[in-house]
Motif scaffolding. Structure first.
Motif, PDB file in Angstrom:
ATOM      1  N   GLY A   1       0.790  -1.399   0.481  1.00 22.11           N
ATOM      2  CA  GLY A   1       0.461   0.419   0.081  1.00 22.11           C
ATOM      3  C   GLY A   1       0.970   1.240   0.015  1.00 22.11           C
ATOM      4  N   SER A   2       2.024   1.145  -0.004  1.00 16.65           N
ATOM      5  CA  SER A   2       3.219   2.448   0.417  1.00 16.65           C
ATOM      6  C   SER A   2       4.363   1.682   0.227  1.00 16.65           C
ATOM      7  N   GLY A   3       4.823   3.041   0.130  1.00 19.01           N
ATOM      8  CA  GLY A   3       6.931   2.585   0.103  1.00 19.01           C
ATOM      9  C   GLY A   3       7.261   2.216  -0.732  1.00 19.01           C
ATOM     10  N   MET A   4       7.927   0.935   0.302  1.00 18.43           N
ATOM     11  CA  MET A   4       8.979   0.050  -1.130  1.00 18.43           C
ATOM     12  C   MET A   4       8.212  -1.206  -1.362  1.00 18.43           C
ATOM     13  N   GLY A   5       7.297  -1.360  -0.627  1.00 21.92           N
ATOM     14  CA  GLY A   5       5.892  -2.703  -1.107  1.00 21.92           C
ATOM     15  C   GLY A   5       5.120  -1.847  -2.324  1.00 21.92           C
ATOM     16  N   ALA A   6       4.956  -0.524  -2.530  1.00 22.28           N
ATOM     17  CA  ALA A   6       4.263   0.202  -3.278  1.00 22.28           C
ATOM     18  C   ALA A   6       4.916   0.450  -4.462  1.00 22.28           C
ATOM     19  N   ALA A   7       6.302   0.758  -4.267  1.00 25.05           N
ATOM     20  CA  ALA A   7       7.206   0.914  -5.268  1.00 25.05           C
ATOM     21  C   ALA A   7       7.425  -0.501  -6.172  1.00 25.05           C
ATOM     22  N   THR A   8       8.317  -1.569  -5.502  1.00 17.45           N
ATOM     23  CA  THR A   8       8.209  -2.778  -5.988  1.00 17.45           C
ATOM     24  C   THR A   8       7.298  -3.356  -7.331  1.00 17.45           C
ATOM     25  N   ALA A   9       5.621  -3.061  -5.866  1.00 14.55           N
ATOM     26  CA  ALA A   9       4.647  -3.437  -7.231  1.00 14.55           C
ATOM     27  C   ALA A   9       4.806  -3.161  -8.115  1.00 14.55           C
ATOM     28  N   LYS A  10       5.143  -1.609  -8.344  1.00 12.94           N
ATOM     29  CA  LYS A  10       4.509  -0.968  -9.592  1.00 12.94           C
ATOM     30  C   LYS A  10       5.929  -1.775 -10.789  1.00 12.94           C
TER      31      LYS A  10
ATOM     32  N   MET B   1       7.396   4.910   7.187  1.00 12.39           N
ATOM     33  CA  MET B   1       7.351   4.190   8.442  1.00 12.39           C
ATOM     34  C   MET B   1       8.961   5.189   9.102  1.00 12.39           C
ATOM     35  N   THR B   2       9.816   5.743   8.365  1.00 12.96           N
ATOM     36  CA  THR B   2      10.947   6.307   8.685  1.00 12.96           C
ATOM     37  C   THR B   2      10.152   7.887   8.114  1.00 12.96           C
ATOM     38  N   SER B   3       9.068   9.008   8.366  1.00 16.20           N
ATOM     39  CA  SER B   3       8.372  10.409   7.629  1.00 16.20           C
ATOM     40  C   SER B   3       9.403  10.582   9.471  1.00 16.20           C
ATOM     41  N   GLY B   4       9.602  10.005  10.929  1.00 14.78           N
ATOM     42  CA  GLY B   4      10.015  10.940  11.687  1.00 14.78           C
ATOM     43  C   GLY B   4      11.005  11.176  11.735  1.00 14.78           C
ATOM     44  N   ILE B   5      12.084  10.455  10.971  1.00 20.40           N
ATOM     45  CA  ILE B   5      13.903  10.972  11.063  1.00 20.40           C
ATOM     46  C   ILE B   5      13.954  11.381   9.479  1.00 20.40           C
ATOM     47  N   THR B   6      12.958  10.950   8.280  1.00 25.03           N
ATOM     48  CA  THR B   6      13.809  12.092   7.102  1.00 25.03           C
ATOM     49  C   THR B   6      12.526  13.797   7.182  1.00 25.03           C
TER      50      THR B   6
END
Length: 254
Positions: free
Chosen positions: A15-24, A189-194
């Motif tokens: 639904g987001s992030g690495m999984g979404a990019a991989t699916a696409k 998931m890492t938005s708090g850091i980035t």
């Protein structure tokens, strides 16, 4: 390229992030992709950017073994046996071990470790028939420790070694199993850091390429390991971390 034309691929955490990019990325190379995640709305948003005939939306909590069994039956009925399984779904629980709860531990292991086991258990019979392969998303945190993330380290360390053992067990049957181990990657998931300049600068200083990873960086590595170009690669935990693992851990001097 169309390395995956007519291949059936299951991607969790799509639904987001690495999984979404991989699916696409898989869809763009001809695959039929099952989008798995807990939130239907997020999956629908990803699917809206893709050809309808190449996507199957499958809201599922991978931490629920019964839901995963039902998912496997649904996918087989719709598209037959799966060629490639990408176990990407994950959560992070932070804190000191003695201050966290049993529920925290169960939450961490439920998705990150149990979820991978449930997916493997449900989909390996079909993958064996196809002589397909599995790509797990571990982490650099599955190759070494972090401060304040012992639960996460335990879950990802288990995935890294689970990957090696699965590769040994199924290699004789023509099935490959590998893992990608991302470093700091810009995701929800890492938005708090980035989003925190000082925190992000610490990661950049530790990373030879001086930047966080992008979801597409991880997707490219997943597709390579899943492709015939990696036909003699199995049991590998591949760091995709901007060079962090090139360091021996000593502080920067210049």
């Amino acid at each position: 390229m169309s390395r995956f034309t007519n291949k059936v691929v299951v991607v969790t955490g799509a639904g987001s992030g690495m999984g979404a990019a991989t699916a696409k990325a898989f869809v763009n190379e001809g695959a039929k992709v099952v989008l798995v995640g807990r939130t239907a709305e997020k999956l629908n948003n990803v699917a809206a950017e893709l050809p309808t005939e190449q996507v199957l939306i499958a809201p599922t909590d991978v931490a629920d073994p019964h839901a995963v069994t039902a998912l496997a039956a649904h996918v087989e009925q719709k598209w037959g046996n799966v060629d490639i399984l990408v176990n990407n779904a994950g959560v992070v629980v932070q804190g000191l071990a003695h201050e966290l709860s049993i529920d925290d531990w169960d939450k961490q292991m439920g998705t990150n470790l149990n979820g991978v086991f449930y997916m493997v258990r449900a989909f390996v019979p079909g993958i064996l028939k196809q002589k397909g392969n599995i790509v797990n998303i571990s982490s650099v945190s599955g190759l070494g420790g972090d401060w304040g993330m012992s639960f996460y380290n335990a879950s990802k360390g288990a995935i890294s070694n689970f990957t090696r053992s699965l590769a040994m067990d199924y290699g004789q049957h023509g099935v490959r199993v590998n893992a990608v181990c991302p470093g700091m990657t810009e995701t929800e998931m890492t938005s708090g850091i980035t989003s925190d300049t000082k925190a992000l600068d610490k990661f950049k200083d530790r990373t030879p390429l001086q930047r966080p990873g992008q979801s597409e960086d991880i997707a490219h590595a997943v597709l390579f390991l899943a492709s015939d170009q990696a036909s003699y690669i199995t049991g590998v935990n591949l760091p995709v971390d901007g060079g962090i693992h090139a360091s021996n851990g000593q502080p920067r001097q210049a």
